[in-house]
Design a protein around this motif. Structure first.
Motif, PDB file in Angstrom:
ATOM      1  N   GLY A 297      -2.537   0.826  -4.581  1.00  0.00           N
ATOM      2  CA  GLY A 297      -2.140  -0.537  -4.338  1.00  0.00           C
ATOM      3  C   GLY A 297      -2.883  -1.407  -5.437  1.00  0.00           C
ATOM      4  O   GLY A 297      -2.887  -0.704  -6.671  1.00  0.00           O
ATOM      5  N   ASP A 298      -2.753  -2.677  -5.578  1.00  0.00           N
ATOM      6  CA  ASP A 298      -3.250  -3.454  -6.291  1.00  0.00           C
ATOM      7  C   ASP A 298      -2.321  -3.742  -7.592  1.00  0.00           C
ATOM      8  O   ASP A 298      -2.918  -4.122  -8.591  1.00  0.00           O
ATOM      9  CB  ASP A 298      -4.677  -3.205  -6.898  1.00  0.00           C
ATOM     10  CG  ASP A 298      -5.723  -3.252  -5.792  1.00  0.00           C
ATOM     11  OD1 ASP A 298      -5.652  -3.904  -4.979  1.00  0.00           O
ATOM     12  OD2 ASP A 298      -6.445  -2.296  -5.777  1.00  0.00           O
TER      13      ASP A 298
ATOM     14  N   GLN B 269       0.866  -1.043  -0.082  1.00  0.00           N
ATOM     15  CA  GLN B 269      -0.066   0.065   0.082  1.00  0.00           C
ATOM     16  C   GLN B 269       0.920   1.155  -0.184  1.00  0.00           C
ATOM     17  O   GLN B 269       1.885   1.271   0.661  1.00  0.00           O
ATOM     18  CB  GLN B 269      -0.883  -0.049   0.986  1.00  0.00           C
ATOM     19  CG  GLN B 269      -1.818   1.228   1.173  1.00  0.00           C
ATOM     20  CD  GLN B 269      -2.636   1.260   2.424  1.00  0.00           C
ATOM     21  OE1 GLN B 269      -3.236   0.158   2.962  1.00  0.00           O
ATOM     22  NE2 GLN B 269      -3.105   2.224   3.093  1.00  0.00           N
ATOM     23  N   VAL B 270       0.620   2.465  -0.804  1.00  0.00           N
ATOM     24  CA  VAL B 270       1.330   3.558  -0.822  1.00  0.00           C
ATOM     25  C   VAL B 270       0.665   4.647  -0.263  1.00  0.00           C
ATOM     26  O   VAL B 270      -0.404   4.814  -0.683  1.00  0.00           O
ATOM     27  CB  VAL B 270       1.677   3.690  -2.233  1.00  0.00           C
ATOM     28  CG1 VAL B 270       2.597   5.043  -2.403  1.00  0.00           C
ATOM     29  CG2 VAL B 270       2.205   2.623  -2.946  1.00  0.00           C
TER      30      VAL B 270
ATOM     31  N   PRO C  36       8.984  -5.978  -0.101  1.00  0.00           N
ATOM     32  CA  PRO C  36       7.658  -6.410   0.202  1.00  0.00           C
ATOM     33  C   PRO C  36       7.093  -6.684   1.613  1.00  0.00           C
ATOM     34  O   PRO C  36       5.955  -6.770   1.988  1.00  0.00           O
ATOM     35  CB  PRO C  36       7.523  -7.859  -0.633  1.00  0.00           C
ATOM     36  CG  PRO C  36       8.900  -8.069  -0.557  1.00  0.00           C
ATOM     37  CD  PRO C  36       9.911  -7.096  -0.454  1.00  0.00           C
ATOM     38  N   HIS C  37       8.024  -6.329   2.642  1.00  0.00           N
ATOM     39  CA  HIS C  37       7.824  -6.789   3.809  1.00  0.00           C
ATOM     40  C   HIS C  37       7.741  -5.684   4.766  1.00  0.00           C
ATOM     41  O   HIS C  37       7.417  -5.679   6.061  1.00  0.00           O
ATOM     42  CB  HIS C  37       8.310  -8.112   4.506  1.00  0.00           C
ATOM     43  CG  HIS C  37       8.391  -9.296   3.522  1.00  0.00           C
ATOM     44  ND1 HIS C  37       7.254  -9.596   3.449  1.00  0.00           N
ATOM     45  CD2 HIS C  37       9.066  -9.833   2.769  1.00  0.00           C
ATOM     46  CE1 HIS C  37       7.360 -10.881   2.740  1.00  0.00           C
ATOM     47  NE2 HIS C  37       8.413 -10.852   2.348  1.00  0.00           N
TER      48      HIS C  37
ATOM     49  N   VAL D 291       5.460   6.603   0.742  1.00  0.00           N
ATOM     50  CA  VAL D 291       5.813   5.482   1.502  1.00  0.00           C
ATOM     51  C   VAL D 291       5.049   4.127   1.056  1.00  0.00           C
ATOM     52  O   VAL D 291       3.717   4.211   0.995  1.00  0.00           O
ATOM     53  CB  VAL D 291       5.364   5.821   3.015  1.00  0.00           C
ATOM     54  CG1 VAL D 291       5.843   4.654   4.155  1.00  0.00           C
ATOM     55  CG2 VAL D 291       6.135   7.054   3.738  1.00  0.00           C
ATOM     56  N   PHE D 292       5.932   3.362   0.943  1.00  0.00           N
ATOM     57  CA  PHE D 292       5.310   1.940   0.233  1.00  0.00           C
ATOM     58  C   PHE D 292       5.475   0.952   1.275  1.00  0.00           C
ATOM     59  O   PHE D 292       6.608   0.999   1.949  1.00  0.00           O
ATOM     60  CB  PHE D 292       6.210   1.613  -0.812  1.00  0.00           C
ATOM     61  CG  PHE D 292       6.316   2.138  -2.205  1.00  0.00           C
ATOM     62  CD1 PHE D 292       5.399   1.894  -3.269  1.00  0.00           C
ATOM     63  CD2 PHE D 292       6.922   3.248  -2.296  1.00  0.00           C
ATOM     64  CE1 PHE D 292       5.370   2.551  -4.204  1.00  0.00           C
ATOM     65  CE2 PHE D 292       6.710   4.098  -3.405  1.00  0.00           C
ATOM     66  CZ  PHE D 292       6.059   3.650  -4.432  1.00  0.00           C
ATOM     67  N   ILE D 293       4.220   0.476   2.004  1.00  0.00           N
ATOM     68  CA  ILE D 293       4.278  -0.270   3.205  1.00  0.00           C
ATOM     69  C   ILE D 293       4.026  -1.771   2.675  1.00  0.00           C
ATOM     70  O   ILE D 293       2.922  -1.948   2.184  1.00  0.00           O
ATOM     71  CB  ILE D 293       3.188   0.222   4.196  1.00  0.00           C
ATOM     72  CG1 ILE D 293       3.383   1.775   4.302  1.00  0.00           C
ATOM     73  CG2 ILE D 293       3.027  -0.509   5.336  1.00  0.00           C
ATOM     74  CD1 ILE D 293       2.162   2.574   5.003  1.00  0.00           C
ATOM     75  N   GLY D 294       4.835  -2.252   3.059  1.00  0.00           N
ATOM     76  CA  GLY D 294       4.862  -4.041   2.861  1.00  0.00           C
ATOM     77  C   GLY D 294       3.912  -4.724   3.730  1.00  0.00           C
ATOM     78  O   GLY D 294       3.525  -4.072   4.949  1.00  0.00           O
ATOM     79  N   ASP D 295       3.542  -6.078   3.471  1.00  0.00           N
ATOM     80  CA  ASP D 295       2.586  -6.572   4.357  1.00  0.00           C
ATOM     81  C   ASP D 295       3.248  -7.858   5.432  1.00  0.00           C
ATOM     82  O   ASP D 295       4.499  -7.667   5.323  1.00  0.00           O
ATOM     83  CB  ASP D 295       1.538  -7.170   3.705  1.00  0.00           C
ATOM     84  CG  ASP D 295       2.032  -8.228   2.708  1.00  0.00           C
ATOM     85  OD1 ASP D 295       3.063  -8.178   2.419  1.00  0.00           O
ATOM     86  OD2 ASP D 295       1.319  -9.091   2.292  1.00  0.00           O
TER      87      ASP D 295
END
Length: 106
Positions: free
Chosen positions: A29-30, A4-5, A50-51, A102-106
């Motif tokens: 996202g997506d 998610q960004v 990715p994390h 900010v790119f937030i990984g899962d």
């Protein structure tokens, strides 16, 4: 969940941006499938963790837009296309207002 960004200005998350498809949005996202397939042409998006969080500043937004334009040619699903269009809009706002994505990984 995937990446998610968020757009942040002066450390604050922007909660409302005009959606290219109409209405408003607060995150992008997506497009995970496109980013993590090992494309060496992605100079910024190819470096996403990715994390964890990955941050890009205003000075990097032109390269990010170039990466997004490449990915738009590969997007197959309408959700991927919508997420990339949102990401491009966020990058443009980030560059204009000297923020960060900010790119937030899962």
């Amino acid at each position: 969940m995937g990446i998610q960004v968020e757009l942040r200005l002066a450390g604050e998350r922007i909660q409302r941006l005009p959606d290219p498809a109409g209405g408003f949005f607060d995150a992008a996202g997506d497009f995970d499938r496109l980013v993590f397939h090992g494309n060496p042409a992605l100079r910024l998006l190819g470096r996403l963790d990715p994390h964890r969080e990955t941050r890009f500043g205003a000075s990097q937004m032109q390269q990010l837009v170039t990466d997004v334009e490449l990915l738009l040619t590969l997007a197959k699903a309408s959700t991927e296309h919508r997420g990339l269009m949102r990401l491009r809009l966020m990058a443009e706002h980030c560059a204009e207002q000297h923020g960060e994505l900010v790119f937030i990984g899962d």
